[in-house]
Write an enzyme that holds these catalytic residues in place. Structure first.
Site, PDB file in Angstrom:
ATOM      1  N   LYS A  31       0.817  -1.211   0.000  1.00 51.20           N
ATOM      2  CA  LYS A  31       0.000   0.000   0.000  1.00 51.20           C
ATOM      3  C   LYS A  31       0.856   1.268   0.000  1.00 51.20           C
ATOM      4  O   LYS A  31       0.497   2.250  -0.631  1.00 51.20           O
ATOM      5  CB  LYS A  31      -0.972   0.001   1.172  1.00 51.20           C
ATOM      6  CG  LYS A  31      -0.325   0.139   2.529  1.00 51.20           C
ATOM      7  CD  LYS A  31      -1.372   0.089   3.620  1.00 51.20           C
ATOM      8  CE  LYS A  31      -0.747  -0.120   4.977  1.00 51.20           C
ATOM      9  NZ  LYS A  31      -0.080   1.052   5.486  1.00 51.20           N
ATOM     10  N   THR A  32       1.985   1.211   0.709  1.00 58.21           N
ATOM     11  CA  THR A  32       2.860   2.380   0.723  1.00 58.21           C
ATOM     12  C   THR A  32       3.341   2.672  -0.691  1.00 58.21           C
ATOM     13  O   THR A  32       3.391   3.812  -1.135  1.00 58.21           O
ATOM     14  CB  THR A  32       4.070   2.128   1.634  1.00 58.21           C
ATOM     15  OG1 THR A  32       3.592   1.632   2.879  1.00 58.21           O
ATOM     16  CG2 THR A  32       4.843   3.397   1.870  1.00 58.21           C
ATOM     17  N   ASP A 215      -3.569   7.402   4.958  1.00 56.00           N
ATOM     18  CA  ASP A 215      -3.100   6.034   5.184  1.00 56.00           C
ATOM     19  C   ASP A 215      -3.654   5.524   6.519  1.00 56.00           C
ATOM     20  O   ASP A 215      -4.022   6.317   7.382  1.00 56.00           O
ATOM     21  CB  ASP A 215      -1.565   6.035   5.215  1.00 56.00           C
ATOM     22  CG  ASP A 215      -1.001   4.640   5.047  1.00 56.00           C
ATOM     23  OD1 ASP A 215      -1.789   3.697   4.856  1.00 56.00           O
ATOM     24  OD2 ASP A 215       0.232   4.495   5.118  1.00 56.00           O
ATOM     25  N   GLU A 216      -3.717   4.234   6.710  1.00 58.46           N
ATOM     26  CA  GLU A 216      -4.170   3.622   7.967  1.00 58.46           C
ATOM     27  C   GLU A 216      -5.529   4.185   8.405  1.00 58.46           C
ATOM     28  O   GLU A 216      -5.742   4.539   9.560  1.00 58.46           O
ATOM     29  CB  GLU A 216      -3.132   3.845   9.084  1.00 58.46           C
ATOM     30  CG  GLU A 216      -1.721   3.423   8.743  1.00 58.46           C
ATOM     31  CD  GLU A 216      -1.478   1.932   8.865  1.00 58.46           C
ATOM     32  OE1 GLU A 216      -2.453   1.175   9.081  1.00 58.46           O
ATOM     33  OE2 GLU A 216      -0.318   1.509   8.716  1.00 58.46           O
ATOM     34  N   GLN A 246      -6.500  -4.784  10.616  1.00 57.24           N
ATOM     35  CA  GLN A 246      -5.367  -4.203  11.330  1.00 57.24           C
ATOM     36  C   GLN A 246      -5.781  -3.032  12.216  1.00 57.24           C
ATOM     37  O   GLN A 246      -4.950  -2.201  12.588  1.00 57.24           O
ATOM     38  CB  GLN A 246      -4.289  -3.761  10.344  1.00 57.24           C
ATOM     39  CG  GLN A 246      -3.663  -4.934   9.609  1.00 57.24           C
ATOM     40  CD  GLN A 246      -2.498  -4.508   8.739  1.00 57.24           C
ATOM     41  OE1 GLN A 246      -1.470  -4.092   9.239  1.00 57.24           O
ATOM     42  NE2 GLN A 246      -2.679  -4.588   7.437  1.00 57.24           N
ATOM     43  N   ARG A 596       4.100  -8.891  10.337  1.00 57.54           N
ATOM     44  CA  ARG A 596       5.314  -8.084  10.156  1.00 57.54           C
ATOM     45  C   ARG A 596       6.454  -8.942   9.638  1.00 57.54           C
ATOM     46  O   ARG A 596       7.451  -8.443   9.141  1.00 57.54           O
ATOM     47  CB  ARG A 596       5.786  -7.452  11.484  1.00 57.54           C
ATOM     48  CG  ARG A 596       4.817  -6.518  12.194  1.00 57.54           C
ATOM     49  CD  ARG A 596       4.327  -5.426  11.329  1.00 57.54           C
ATOM     50  NE  ARG A 596       3.046  -5.813  10.738  1.00 57.54           N
ATOM     51  CZ  ARG A 596       2.504  -5.197   9.696  1.00 57.54           C
ATOM     52  NH1 ARG A 596       3.123  -4.212   9.108  1.00 57.54           N
ATOM     53  NH2 ARG A 596       1.344  -5.584   9.208  1.00 57.54           N
TER      54      ARG A 596
END
Length: 706
Positions: A31-32, A215-216, A246, A596
């Site tokens: 996504k980044t 984002d997020e 998340q 992660r």
DNA sequence: ACGAAATCTTTTTTT
DNA sequence: AAGATTTCGT
């Protein structure tokens, strides 16, 4: 060039520019990369100018990284505004200070400032019914996140406790405005109010920001959502990226519904799903998926790995937290020996307190490590003191900061002196510098105290002139350190004080760097930037990373150790009842941690662990949930007796205490869930023992009724 | 006013 | 068990 290496869904998200866009991006789905490519593309096509784009990231570090990559793609040129929600709000409030009616140089109070203030207020108001500082803090924060004013809160209060809370809230907010200070929540609410109440300001930003990227998004709260809605004008196109699996900040007011309801809030939004995972091996992903499937409140998606199955996820039972740390660090060393740098490994845990064992193990084994977050650099006592001095210079109304340093270094003003000083300060409604000048005339101030306060006032006034002259922050810091005796109070011979001096040195370097990077910022600019640094911001990516699961959000490592998979710790349970912790959020937290890991994932669980003096044990229910996805059967648990708490006690019971050995209960009294026991161990005096702090085992109960 | 000793309360996670 | 806060002695 930009579109290279993008899969069809990523490409779709990058190229879509006809309207609002919701990107449901699973962990490790790039996504980044999508956000970065999207910004770069917009700029390269020339559709919009850098000034027309606003990007909100979760950490400043992520923003910097994104900026770096965008300018790499395009070759240096102006970059859009990128930063966290909070830093963007502070930028807005400072920029519009003139119009909004509060000074440009407000102070931002962090959690410890809030607590210090609340501690004083609670004492002053002497309210009934044991309200703790942290309870008041979270109550107020909750109200603010729901846009409830102190007055409203008082009206809505349905019981004495809520009324008391509302009165604390009112006093707290009053002090904040007298001090010209914001807390973190205020940054958001004042921004929203500013945008709502000033049509011209709102229209200006609406026509300025034609593209907004967040984002997020699953971790934004109501106020953040409303800011976004208010900021988005007819010609604005909003892109939000997030993952409901998340969402880990429900406890601080984040609403997953923001992301789920996005298509309703922003009609016509296109939805793109990123479900290809480029990060983790098949085994890791399978285990994570099996786990999160136990959640009922989720959209549901399955990540498709591109990597091989790899090594199975391994569960490692260990006897104690120190064994856990030792085992993890030694395993990390073994991986380092076979070629993985320590900087690509991390230990993740639920609570900050767990870091201690790992730090100790790292030191024993000579492993370079870095604790990310937790006791942050800027929260060290000596640094907070110095920053308090600096804050007063920029905002002379900041009584909280003055209160912190009014007797540091000691200048003969004690508890009572301080009390009368601030009583008079607020009564006369003067700023700190004026108050220091007048203090000697006030009742309750000793002659000696008055004289030294006057001197302090003169020193601060001199430094404040440097600020208004726009001197570099570094020069002001040095001047303050020398003129106030702040540096002198530490003895370089003393080991503990030496490290404080070193921290001050590090702070000076940090300021100097700011001056070089931001020549026109000055001290006000420095403070504005410093107060919103996030825990990831100082992570230098050297050595084995130690951090909480929350802190690990957005990061990735080759090898991940997740510690403390025990019932009560992960999922965490707060024994002080009130609100039961959200089991699904705990599960998501573990999910975030697991995803992660790129190639190797270890989960460790201790047979026994002391928490707040209590003994806990028993593997996390999450291990059982994951078990079907573990290729390797779980290693047999060594038969180790867990200290169990007997259900009840009565006079005559024989028990065993780990230190004192066998003893007989003389009296037993119930205290909440615990027992207060008086026990004869054969010493002169019977010992009084609180169960829950000591693992007592019952040897044999007396048959009689006692 | 200040430091030392005794007592008490406390822990989730963070911008 | 550790940290913060209050009490006590100087």
């Amino acid at each position: 060039m930009i579109d290279l290496h993008l899969n069809p869904q990523q490409k779709e998200a990058v190229e879509y520019d006809e309207g609002h866009l919701l990107v449901l991006a699973g962990a490790g789905s790039g996504k980044t990369r999508v956000l970065t490519a999207k910004i770069a593309r917009l700029l390269r096509e020339g559709t919009v100018k850098p000034g027309n784009i606003l990007a909100m990231t979760f950490t400043n570090k992520a923003a910097r990284e994104m900026g770096r990559r965008v300018s790499e793609m395009l070759g240096g040129r102006d970059l859009p505004r990128m930063g966290t929600f909070h830093s963007t709000c502070l930028w807005f409030l400072r920029r519009e200070a003139g119009r909004l009616g509060y000074g440009e140089n407000c102070t931002v109070y962090d959690g410890s400032d809030q607590k210090a203030l609340l501690r004083k207020l609670l004492k002053k108001l002497s309210l009934p019914g044991g309200i703790t500082v942290s309870a008041a803090l979270s109550w107020i924060s909750e109200k603010k996140s729901d846009l409830v004013s102190p007055e409203q809160a008082l009206v809505e209060a349905v019981n004495g406790r809520q009324e008391a809370m509302a009165s604390v809230y009112a006093a707290y907010q009053k002090t904040l405005s007298e001090n010209r200070a914001f807390d973190f929540d205020d940054l958001l609410t004042y921004t929203l109010e500013g945008l709502r109440q000033n049509i011209d300001i709102r229209e200006y930003y609406r026509s300025k920001f034609l593209r907004i990227l967040v984002d997020e998004y699953q971790d934004t709260n109501l106020v953040q959502h409303l800011i976004l809605k208010t900021l988005a004008g007819d010609s604005t196109r909003v892109t939000v990226v997030g993952d409901d699996d998340q969402a880990i900040y429900g406890w601080r007011g984040a609403r997953v519904s923001n992301i789920l309801d996005f298509p309703k809030d922003f009609p016509g939004a296109k939805i793109v799903r990123l479900e290809t995972n480029y990060r983790s091996t098949g085994s890791i992903l399978r285990a994570a998926d099996v786990l999160v499937t136990n959640n009922r409140n989720r959209h549901g998606k399955t990540l498709i790995p591109v990597l091989e199955m790899g090594e199975p996820v391994r569960v490692q039972p260990v006897a104690s937290p120190s064994d856990e740390a030792e085992w993890s660090v030694r395993t990390a060393l073994a991986f380092q020996a076979s070629g993985t740098p320590l900087s690509r490994m991390a230990v993740l845990y639920r609570t900050n307190a767990q870091s201690r064992e790992f730090e100790a193990a790292c030191r024993r084994c000579g492993v370079a490590y870095e604790v990310v977050g937790a006791q942050r650099f800027f929260e060290r006592e000596e640094i907070k003191d110095l920053v308090s001095y600096l804050r007063i210079l920029v905002n002379p109304r900041d009584g909280e900061s003055l209160s912190r340093i009014i007797n540091k270094p000691a200048r003969g003003v004690g508890r009572k002196g301080e009390e009368s000083f601030f009583l008079n300060l607020y009564r006369e409604g003067v700023d700190c510098l004026t108050a220091l000048g007048r203090a000697s005339e006030w009742p309750g101030i000793t002659p000696r105290g008055g004289a030294s306060l006057k001197e302090l006032g003169a020193i601060l006034a001199g430094a404040a002139r440097m600020v208004s002259r726009g001197d570099p922050a570094g020069e002001i810091v040095d001047h303050v350190l020398l003129s106030t005796g702040l540096q002198e109070q530490y003895n370089p011979e003393d080991v503990a004080e030496q490290s404080k001096l070193e921290n001050i040195e590090e702070f000076r370097r940090f300021v100097a760097q700011y001056d070089v990077e931001t020549p026109r910022g000055g001290l006000p600019g420095f403070l504005a930037e410093q107060c919103l640094l996030t825990s990831q911001d100082s992570y230098s990516e050297e050595g084995l990373a130690l951090m909480t699961l929350h802190c690990a959000k957005g990061l990735e490592f080759d090898i991940v150790f997740i510690a403390g998979l025990e019932e009560g710790l992960l999922p965490h349970i707060r024994q002080n009842e009130s609100a039961p912790s959200d089991l699904e959020e705990e599960r998501r937290l573990l999910y975030v941690g697991m995803t992660r890991a790129r190639t190797t994932l270890f989960l460790t669980t201790c047979m026994t662990r002391a928490m707040q003096g209590r003994y806990h044990c028993g593997p996390s229910r999450f291990l059982a949930e994951i078990a079907p996805a573990l290729a390797e059967p779980q290693a047999p648990r060594p038969a180790m007796p867990c200290p169990t708490e007997p259900e009840g006690f009565k006079r005559g019971d024989v028990i065993r205490h780990p230190r004192y050995g066998r003893g007989m209960v003389l009296s037993a009294r119930r205290r909440g869930a615990e027992w207060e026991l008086s026990i004869d161990f054969g010493f002169d005096e019977p010992k009084t023992i609180l169960t829950g702090y000591v693992p007592l085992t019952k040897e044999r109960g007396r048959a009689s009724q006692g």
